[in-house]
Design a protein around this motif. Structure first.
Motif, PDB file in Angstrom:
ATOM      1  N   ASP A 167       0.871  -1.170   0.000  1.00 31.09           N
ATOM      2  CA  ASP A 167       0.000   0.000   0.000  1.00 31.09           C
ATOM      3  C   ASP A 167       0.910   1.223   0.000  1.00 31.09           C
ATOM      4  O   ASP A 167       2.139   1.095   0.043  1.00 31.09           O
ATOM      5  CB  ASP A 167      -0.933  -0.026   1.215  1.00 31.09           C
ATOM      6  N   THR A 168       0.328   2.403  -0.014  1.00 26.97           N
ATOM      7  CA  THR A 168       1.121   3.627  -0.199  1.00 26.97           C
ATOM      8  C   THR A 168       1.289   4.450   1.080  1.00 26.97           C
ATOM      9  O   THR A 168       1.830   5.555   1.029  1.00 26.97           O
ATOM     10  CB  THR A 168       0.464   4.527  -1.266  1.00 26.97           C
ATOM     11  N   ASN A 169       0.835   3.948   2.227  1.00 24.25           N
ATOM     12  CA  ASN A 169       0.896   4.756   3.446  1.00 24.25           C
ATOM     13  C   ASN A 169       2.318   5.187   3.787  1.00 24.25           C
ATOM     14  O   ASN A 169       2.577   6.367   4.062  1.00 24.25           O
ATOM     15  CB  ASN A 169       0.289   3.989   4.624  1.00 24.25           C
ATOM     16  N   LEU A 170       3.257   4.239   3.790  1.00 24.55           N
ATOM     17  CA  LEU A 170       4.638   4.573   4.108  1.00 24.55           C
ATOM     18  C   LEU A 170       5.255   5.452   3.026  1.00 24.55           C
ATOM     19  O   LEU A 170       5.970   6.413   3.333  1.00 24.55           O
ATOM     20  CB  LEU A 170       5.455   3.286   4.286  1.00 24.55           C
ATOM     21  N   ASP A 171       4.987   5.130   1.777  1.00 26.31           N
ATOM     22  CA  ASP A 171       5.542   5.916   0.676  1.00 26.31           C
ATOM     23  C   ASP A 171       4.995   7.345   0.706  1.00 26.31           C
ATOM     24  O   ASP A 171       5.742   8.317   0.523  1.00 26.31           O
ATOM     25  CB  ASP A 171       5.205   5.243  -0.654  1.00 26.31           C
ATOM     26  N   ASP A 172       3.698   7.493   0.959  1.00 26.71           N
ATOM     27  CA  ASP A 172       3.086   8.823   1.011  1.00 26.71           C
ATOM     28  C   ASP A 172       3.667   9.666   2.144  1.00 26.71           C
ATOM     29  O   ASP A 172       3.760  10.896   2.034  1.00 26.71           O
ATOM     30  CB  ASP A 172       1.573   8.719   1.192  1.00 26.71           C
ATOM     31  N   ASN A 173       4.033   9.001   3.247  1.00 29.31           N
ATOM     32  CA  ASN A 173       4.550   9.717   4.421  1.00 29.31           C
ATOM     33  C   ASN A 173       6.075   9.723   4.500  1.00 29.31           C
ATOM     34  O   ASN A 173       6.641  10.191   5.496  1.00 29.31           O
ATOM     35  CB  ASN A 173       3.969   9.108   5.695  1.00 29.31           C
ATOM     36  N   HIS A 174       6.730   9.188   3.449  1.00 31.59           N
ATOM     37  CA  HIS A 174       8.196   9.172   3.368  1.00 31.59           C
ATOM     38  C   HIS A 174       8.823   8.493   4.585  1.00 31.59           C
ATOM     39  O   HIS A 174       9.835   8.951   5.116  1.00 31.59           O
ATOM     40  CB  HIS A 174       8.739  10.590   3.199  1.00 31.59           C
TER      41      HIS A 174
END
Length: 361
Positions: A147-154
């Motif tokens: 999912d993108t949670n970590l990527d979105d929050n760097h």
């Protein structure tokens, strides 16, 4: 594992184990680490594979520094986590934890009719029942987030508090069929149109629910001819929700609405919910250890909840378990361009190893 001098073994569903122990801690319940190496078609290079690599790296670091705690470390590569060839998913961990009967598991067949037990025999990985995972102190699995949670929050790493429940159902609709040039449109009893209305209906309901997801990934039409109204349509329905009660209500509401739609279109309807994945809540004490290790290392984390099954779900049913999610670029998974940024991988490796050190003290 042989290169690290671990004591290796294989159990009766093909799970691979490597034990790192010494004379002082041999008799204690181990800390279990690892994940799975199997993937999907076409899969990437990270998924569960990263969890096995980080576990190997952790033991290598322990060995380099001659670190032994009060507990052994048990590395596991579980068989068939994906269920891509031999369904259902998480077969190896299911057998290891006693949640699946091994006779059921080894009888699973693939699309070509090959039998899992026979394939394990063929490649020399039909091991011994006595080699299965036994009682353990805690387990810790690392996996890409998907999912993108970590990527979105760097951020590099997330601490997983649990996994949401899932049901898989097969819906079957039947009607009289007929020639495309026959009955007027208003007089048809078309199971495909009914199925389309059902898909739209469940999509609308799920959009209004926080944390819920619905997926129809397969649909089959019979007889499947271009100028014939289908007489039978089957499709799968994957439902996910934030907790067991919400999923149960969603499944019941969906089934009732599907029945109304079927009646409206004059087709027969049945639903077979053939697989359920229970909700998992991961151990709070282990999560606290992870958070403290992250703080010591200066690694910022966030709390995440999984929407996808992992071997730790089965382990959590029989012992204290936890998971780390690792950042993936764009949240891409189960694809050849699946990717973990190198800085995130290094953070995950540091955090994973330091947490294991704390868990074996």
């Amino acid at each position: 594992m042989d290169g690290l001098g671990l004591r290796t073994r294989i159990d009766d569903i093909g799970n691979m184990y490597g034990r790192y122990a010494n004379a002082d801690n041999e008799g204690a319940a181990p800390v279990v680490i690892g994940s799975h190496l199997d993937t999907v078609v076409p899969g990437g290079r990270y998924d569960g594979i990263l969890g096995v690599v980080l576990a190997l790296e952790t033991i290598a670091l322990l060995q380099e520094r001659d670190v032994h705690g009060s507990r052994p470390v048990e590395l596991v590569n579980f068989t068939g986590e994906e269920g891509a060839r031999f369904a259902p998913a998480m077969l190896g961990s299911g057998v290891a934890t006693g949640l699946y009967d091994v006779d059921y598991a080894v009888a699973r067949t693939d699309a070509e009719g090959a039998v899992l037990g026979e394939e394990l025999e063929r490649i020399g990985y039909a091991g011994d029942r006595h080699n299965r995972l036994g009682e353990f102190s805690v387990s810790l699995e690392a996996h890409i987030e998907q999912d993108t949670n970590l990527d979105d929050n760097h951020l590099s790493v997330g601490i997983v508090d649990g996994i949401r429940p899932v049901t898989w159902s097969t819906i079957t609709l039947t009607g009289p069929g007929g020639h495309a040039g026959g009955r007027a449109q208003v007089d048809r009893q078309d199971p495909l149109v009914a199925a389309a209305r059902m898909a739209a209906s469940v999509d609308e309901d799920v959009r209004a629910m926080d944390g819920a997801k619905a997926t129809i990934g397969q649909m089959n039409l019979h007889p499947g001819s271009a100028n014939v109204i289908p007489s039978r349509v089957t499709f799968n329905l994957d439902l996910r929700a934030s907790q067991e009660s919400s999923l149960r209500d969603l499944l019941n509401d969906t089934s009732e609405k599907f029945a109304v739609i079927a009646e409206e279109f004059g087709v027969t309807y049945s639903i077979d919910t053939y697989w359920r994945m229970p909700e998992a809540v991961f151990d709070e004490d282990i999560r606290t250890v992870i958070a403290r290790s992250a703080e010591t290392l200066g690694i910022q984390t966030m709390t995440l909840t999984g929407d996808i099954g992992h071997d730790s779900l089965h382990l959590s049913q029989v012992g204290r378990s936890a998971m780390l999610f690792v950042r993936t670029s764009g949240g891409i998974s189960h694809a050849e361009d699946e990717h973990v940024p190198w800085p995130a991988l290094l953070d995950a490796a540091r955090l994973y190893a330091n947490t294991v050190v704390e868990l074996i003290k």
